[in-house]
Design a protein around this motif. Structure first.
Motif, PDB file in Angstrom:
ATOM      1  N   PHE A 202      29.587 -35.868  -1.741  1.00  0.00           N
ATOM      2  CA  PHE A 202      30.324 -36.971  -1.132  1.00  0.00           C
ATOM      3  C   PHE A 202      30.926 -37.858  -2.218  1.00  0.00           C
ATOM      4  CE2 PHE A 202      27.197 -36.286   2.396  1.00  0.00           C
ATOM      5  CZ  PHE A 202      28.133 -35.904   3.347  1.00  0.00           C
TER       6      PHE A 202
ATOM      7  N   PRO B 214      32.851 -40.764   4.364  1.00  0.00           N
ATOM      8  CA  PRO B 214      33.151 -40.525   2.951  1.00  0.00           C
ATOM      9  C   PRO B 214      33.782 -39.153   2.747  1.00  0.00           C
ATOM     10  CG  PRO B 214      30.811 -40.263   3.352  1.00  0.00           C
ATOM     11  CD  PRO B 214      31.397 -40.802   4.617  1.00  0.00           C
TER      12      PRO B 214
ATOM     13  N   GLU C  96      31.314 -41.367  -2.486  1.00  0.00           N
ATOM     14  CA  GLU C  96      30.771 -42.510  -1.761  1.00  0.00           C
ATOM     15  C   GLU C  96      31.692 -43.722  -1.897  1.00  0.00           C
ATOM     16  OE1 GLU C  96      28.489 -42.496   0.301  1.00  0.00           O
ATOM     17  OE2 GLU C  96      27.349 -40.673  -0.109  1.00  0.00           O
ATOM     18  N   THR C  97      32.300 -44.104  -0.803  1.00  0.00           N
ATOM     19  CA  THR C  97      33.040 -45.364  -0.767  1.00  0.00           C
ATOM     20  C   THR C  97      32.071 -46.468  -0.357  1.00  0.00           C
ATOM     21  OG1 THR C  97      33.654 -44.953   1.524  1.00  0.00           O
ATOM     22  CG2 THR C  97      35.199 -44.222  -0.168  1.00  0.00           C
TER      23      THR C  97
END
Length: 534
Positions: free
Chosen positions: A427, A416, A429-430
């Protein structure tokens, strides 16, 4: 200074004289000292400076040709005791115990030579080979310091490598004019000396004034130099060993050093060839990546790449910043694995070539539909499965509107990104998804966010995260923490932020806890791309 030339290349007449003159010598043979002949030097291994008209040290001890030799053993010059003739040895002036002592000395010499050549054979890489030559030569000659310069493909000298000489000392020695340089003499194609000797560099009238001045300032006493030469390649390197006091190596020490360099030269030639191939390959590999980054209005970009050697690498990473027709920018980083999951280092060159093809395809997809990161990665996955069925890739692609500071991104099995703000770092976040080419159909939702002015988006590959910690998860957390803890003047400059993260990574490796296993050579590229919103 005593300069010894091979007979086939010598074009200078012998210059009779003592230690203060330049004498041209025939190269000594490698049969070793003949029983009953003297080795120059006293108990400390230094030479008394005497030479004959042809440049050779006189045989015999101080009492003449038939006097005691350098070890204090009587014997006539050139006499050897044949096998089974020990009963007449006394009549010839050589006792059986003296012969045994000499044989024991020769055995010790060759044992030492074998140990050093074995260390040389185990050296891996050019740097390790050069360091072994410096260290082993120093031990064989009883010297304290050394200098090595290899010859570049164009014919010029490389940067010097030293043992017992700091960077300032090496820099000072580089200021010696070419006409006074001992290294330049040893690297000559023609009329190259087989060896160079000076009992006292600071007082040797044959040595140039600049070198004498430096020798006095650096505390260099005696000097002994050899070229590393092969018949096929010519001079490969020149090595100078230095004593702290006025001194010269003994005949036995010189023989051991010459024998060692005879073994080292062909090994060095192979390492230089391998280094040339490595540099060429790395240049081609870097040529597959952008040589410069665009700087669109409202966005500042910077990147860093530390590639793993292709002999160790298990894949190849890319980064890119793609200016799009509507004024937006596509940012991407990714990694192509070798010949499929678990592929070893042997597949790294092929992975580098595949990386170039994948990156080129991604650029085309970004121009066509860059505002939809999911579509871009979906098309890339289809291409990878069709044209590179034995490979897989991880990737993250971000579509950025600099004026609105809007980011839309998607990731495929990738780390990420990190958004660095004035309050710290977090982060982006994917969603969890598999790498490209691993499943029958890749699909993952995109992520949208809006950055503040002054925020930086950091994209990086797995290789960097793994060097930040013992596990991938811990490495990602440490990388985010390093970005958050960066000083403000570093966080507002993407170039300095990239340099800071790499420096923290290197510092963590250097300060590993005692007893913990040291990290080995990197098997993944270290790569990151930072974008700051102005």
């Amino acid at each position: 200074m005593t300069e010894s030339h091979p007979p086939s290349t010598s074009s200078e007449p012998a210059d009779p004289g003592g230690a203060s003159g330049l004498s041209v010598l025939d190269p000594p043979g490698f049969a070793g000292p003949v029983p009953g002949t003297a080795e120059p030097g006293g108990p400390d291994g230094t030479s008394d400076g005497r030479t004959t008209a042809d440049g050779h040290a006189p045989t015999g001890g101080p009492d003449g040709p038939d006097g005691p030799d350098a070890t204090g053993e009587p014997g006539s010059s050139g006499d050897r005791v044949p096998a089974g003739a020990q009963g007449t040895a006394g009549a010839q002036g050589t006792s059986p115990s003296a012969v045994q002592d000499r044989l024991a000395g020769r055995l010790s010499d060759f044992t030492s030579l074998h140990e050093h050549t074995e260390l040389l054979a185990r050296a891996r890489g050019l740097d390790a080979t050069l360091a072994a030559v410096l260290a082993s030569g120093t031990a064989l000659l009883g010297a304290r310091r050394a200098l090595l310069v290899s010859r570049l493909p164009g014919g010029g000298p490389s940067q010097p490598l030293g043992l017992g000489l700091d960077r300032a000392s090496l820099g000072s020695l580089e200021t010696v004019p070419p006409d006074q340089s001992l290294v330049a003499r040893l690297l000559r194609e023609h009329d190259r000396p087989a060896e160079l000797r000076s009992r006292d560099l600071a007082r040797d009238p044959v040595v140039g004034a600049r070198l004498r001045e430096l020798a006095g300032g650096l505390g260099l006493g005696g000097c002994y130099g050899l070229p590393l030469v092969t018949e096929e390649d010519g001079p490969l390197a020149a090595v100078l060993w230095f004593y702290d006091e006025p001194a010269e190596p003994t005949d036995r020490q010189r023989e051991l050093a010459r024998r060692y360099c005879e073994v080292a030269a062909p090994l060095l030639a192979k390492q230089l060839d391998a280094e040339k191939v490595r540099r060429t390959t790395e240049a081609l590999r870097r040529g597959l990546l952008p040589d410069r980054l665009p700087q669109p209005a409202g966005l500042r970009l910077a990147a860093r790449l530390v590639p793993a050697g292709l002999d160790r690498s298990s894949g190849s990473d890319w980064y890119d910043a793609i200016p799009l027709p509507d004024g937006t920018v596509g940012l991407t980083v990714g990694s192509v694995s070798g010949d499929g999951p678990g592929a070893g280092p042997g597949a790294a060159p092929g992975a580098a070539a595949a990386m170039g093809r994948v990156r080129s395809a991604l650029r085309a997809y970004a121009v066509l539909e860059g505002e939809d990161p999911v579509s871009v990665l979906g098309d890339l996955e289809l291409l990878l499965k069709t044209t590179e069925p034995a490979r897989s890739a991880t990737a993250v692609y971000a579509w950025v509107e600099p004026e609105e500071r809007r980011i839309t991104l998607a990731g495929a099995g990738h780390c990420p990104p990190v958004l660095v703000t004035r309050h710290g770092a977090e982060f982006v976040e994917t969603s969890l998804s598999a790498p490209l080419g691993m499943l029958s159909c890749w699909e993952a939702p995109g992520v949208e966010l809006t950055a503040e002015r002054g925020d930086s988006l950091v994209l990086y590959t797995e290789g960097l995260a793994r060097r930040f910690g013992p596990t991938l998860h811990a490495g990602q957390a440490n990388l985010r923490r390093a970005a958050a803890d960066a000083p403000r003047d570093v966080r507002i400059d993407p170039d300095r932020l990239c340099a800071h993260l790499l420096a923290v990574c290197a510092g963590r490796e250097a300060s590993a806890r005692p007893g913990s296993p040291a990290p080995g050579p990197a098997t993944d590229d270290l790569m990151l791309l930072a974008a700051r919103f102005e």
